[in-house]
Write an enzyme that holds these catalytic residues in place. Structure first.
Site, short mmCIF file in Angstrom:
data_model
loop_
_atom_site.label_atom_id
_atom_site.label_comp_id
_atom_site.label_asym_id
_atom_site.label_seq_id
_atom_site.Cartn_x
_atom_site.Cartn_y
_atom_site.Cartn_z
N SER A 21 0.80 -1.24 0.00
CA SER A 21 0.00 0.00 0.00
C SER A 21 0.82 1.28 0.00
CB SER A 21 -1.05 0.00 1.11
OG SER A 21 -0.50 0.26 2.35
N THR A 38 0.68 1.90 4.81
CA THR A 38 1.03 3.30 4.59
C THR A 38 2.12 3.71 5.55
OG1 THR A 38 -1.14 3.95 3.87
CG2 THR A 38 0.13 5.65 4.98
N THR A 84 1.28 6.89 0.52
CA THR A 84 0.43 5.71 0.44
C THR A 84 -0.14 5.52 -0.97
OG1 THR A 84 -1.45 4.61 1.51
CG2 THR A 84 -1.76 6.89 0.96
N ARG A 95 -10.90 8.33 -5.41
CA ARG A 95 -10.90 8.50 -3.95
C ARG A 95 -9.51 8.97 -3.46
NH1 ARG A 95 -7.83 6.33 0.62
NH2 ARG A 95 -9.17 6.38 2.41
N GLY A 155 -4.17 4.25 8.55
CA GLY A 155 -5.46 3.61 8.74
C GLY A 155 -6.53 4.20 7.83
C1 SD4 Z 1 -5.73 6.12 3.34
N1 SD4 Z 1 -4.58 6.34 5.43
O1 SD4 Z 1 -5.62 6.26 2.14
C2 SD4 Z 1 -4.50 5.74 4.14
C3 SD4 Z 1 -4.41 4.27 4.14
C4 SD4 Z 1 -3.52 3.67 5.15
O2 SD4 Z 1 -2.42 1.97 6.04
O3 SD4 Z 1 -3.06 4.31 6.06
N2 SD4 Z 1 -3.25 2.43 5.10
O4 SD4 Z 1 -6.80 6.24 3.93
#
Ligand code: SD4
Length: 327
Positions: free
Chosen positions: A85, A187, A205, A215, A239
């Site tokens: 990711s 991320t 990320t 998105r 997250g």
């Molecule tokens: C998001 N915060 O695109 C990021 C994804 C992420 O670990 O943190 N994944 O929402």
């Protein structure tokens, strides 16, 4: 009462010129023990933070700037094709596009960000260029890509055979439904304090797996995924970005530290805010990290399993954070 005591203590400390010295414990803070100020210091999200920290440490340990360290640090993760990711090898959106978000912020409060960027392996370096070479903070989509190409970045297909195959498999059963959360949080958010006593941070990320095309999450949004205030400290997030954006999480944490909360307590408060403002957080993970001006660091998450990589002159290890719920 506690706050008044803290303010008195803070005023006295700065009068005594403590700001660059080892800190004695402060009973009036009543939170985590004040530890000796270990500088430089870098922390970053998840296990892959160890390799990213190693690259950051190359610079920090030689007196380098936190800004250079966080950029070079997270580029390791961006360029790692096994990471699902971040950067190359990141999971695509539900239409098969790998779209990247990143931001960076320095001790002056300068910041740069890119959102919905395709075909560029190191979005953090583009975000830094937006900060340094344009009058803007954020570039998105085709414009961000054009800016990167004009500034010497190479176009590269970020969808690798493994992620393409996984996406094709996902398509067969998904009915085009975007999952709320696949537990693939990789991320990277990184925050650092350098020998000169300056903070910087970076976050990068490919976003949530199989998200809707277009998105954008919290990662390119200054104040949500990342915030730095050199007077106070720095915070970053990982997250489910929608939850982080709704409470402007990293900015909230820095402001809580300004009020005297320790990094861990400030992160906990932000998690509590997320839980209070959402009807349900079932199955959705958010984790925050923070460092304050005394070199204290901490994190907190909704669910167990969140951790961070820590590097100081004396430590090079993973730290588990406290959490609200068990999976
Ligand atoms: C998001 N915060 O695109 C990021 C994804 C992420 O670990 O943190 N994944 O929402």
């Amino acid at each position: 009462m506690r706050r008044r005591k803290f303010l008195e203590w803070a005023a006295l400390s700065s009068f005594l010129g403590f700001s660059n010295k080892s800190w004695a414990t402060s009973p009036s803070l009543g939170q985590e023990e004040c530890k000796k100020w270990e500088k430089p210091l870098v922390i970053s999200t998840w296990n892959h933070g160890m390799d990213a920290n190693a690259a950051a440490w190359e610079l920090l340990s030689k007196g380098g700037k936190a800004l250079d360290a966080v950029e070079k640090g997270v580029m390791v993760t961006e360029s790692d094709p096994t990471n699902r990711s971040v950067g190359i090898g990141g999971t695509p959106d539900r239409d098969g596009h790998v779209t990247l978000d990143a931001c960076i912020m320095n001790e002056e409060g300068d910041c740069g960000s890119v959102a919905f960027l395709e075909d560029i392996e190191n979005p953090i370096a583009v975000a830094r260029m937006v900060m340094e070479k344009t009058p803007h903070v954020m570039l998105a989509g085709k414009g961000a890509q054009l800016f990167a190409l004009q500034n010497g970045f190479e176009r590269k297909d970020l969808l690798i055979p493994e992620t393409k195959a996984a996406w094709e498999k996902w398509k067969k059963t998904s009915n085009y439904e975007t999952p709320v959360n696949i537990e693939n949080h990789d991320t990277i958010g990184m925050i650092a304090l350098d020998q000169a006593g300056d903070f910087s941070g970076a976050c990068t990320t490919s976003g949530l797996a199989y998200k809707m095309h277009g998105r954008v999450g919290d990662s390119p949004i200054i104040g949500a995924s990342l915030f730095v205030d050199n007077e106070v400290g720095a915070a970053c997030a990982t997250g489910v970005g929608e939850m982080v954006i709704r409470i402007v999480g990293s900015h909230l944490i820095v402001e809580l530290m300004r009020q005297g909360y320790s990094p861990e307590k400030a992160c906990k408060k932000a998690i509590e805010r997320i839980m209070a403002k959402h009807k349900s957080v079932e199955g959705q993970q958010v984790g925050f990290l923070a460092i304050d001006r005394k070199g204290r660091h901490g994190g907190y998450s909704i669910y167990n399993g969140f951790n961070y990589a820590l590097r100081t002159p004396e430590r090079n290890e993973m730290v588990e954070t406290k959490y609200m719920k068990k999976w």
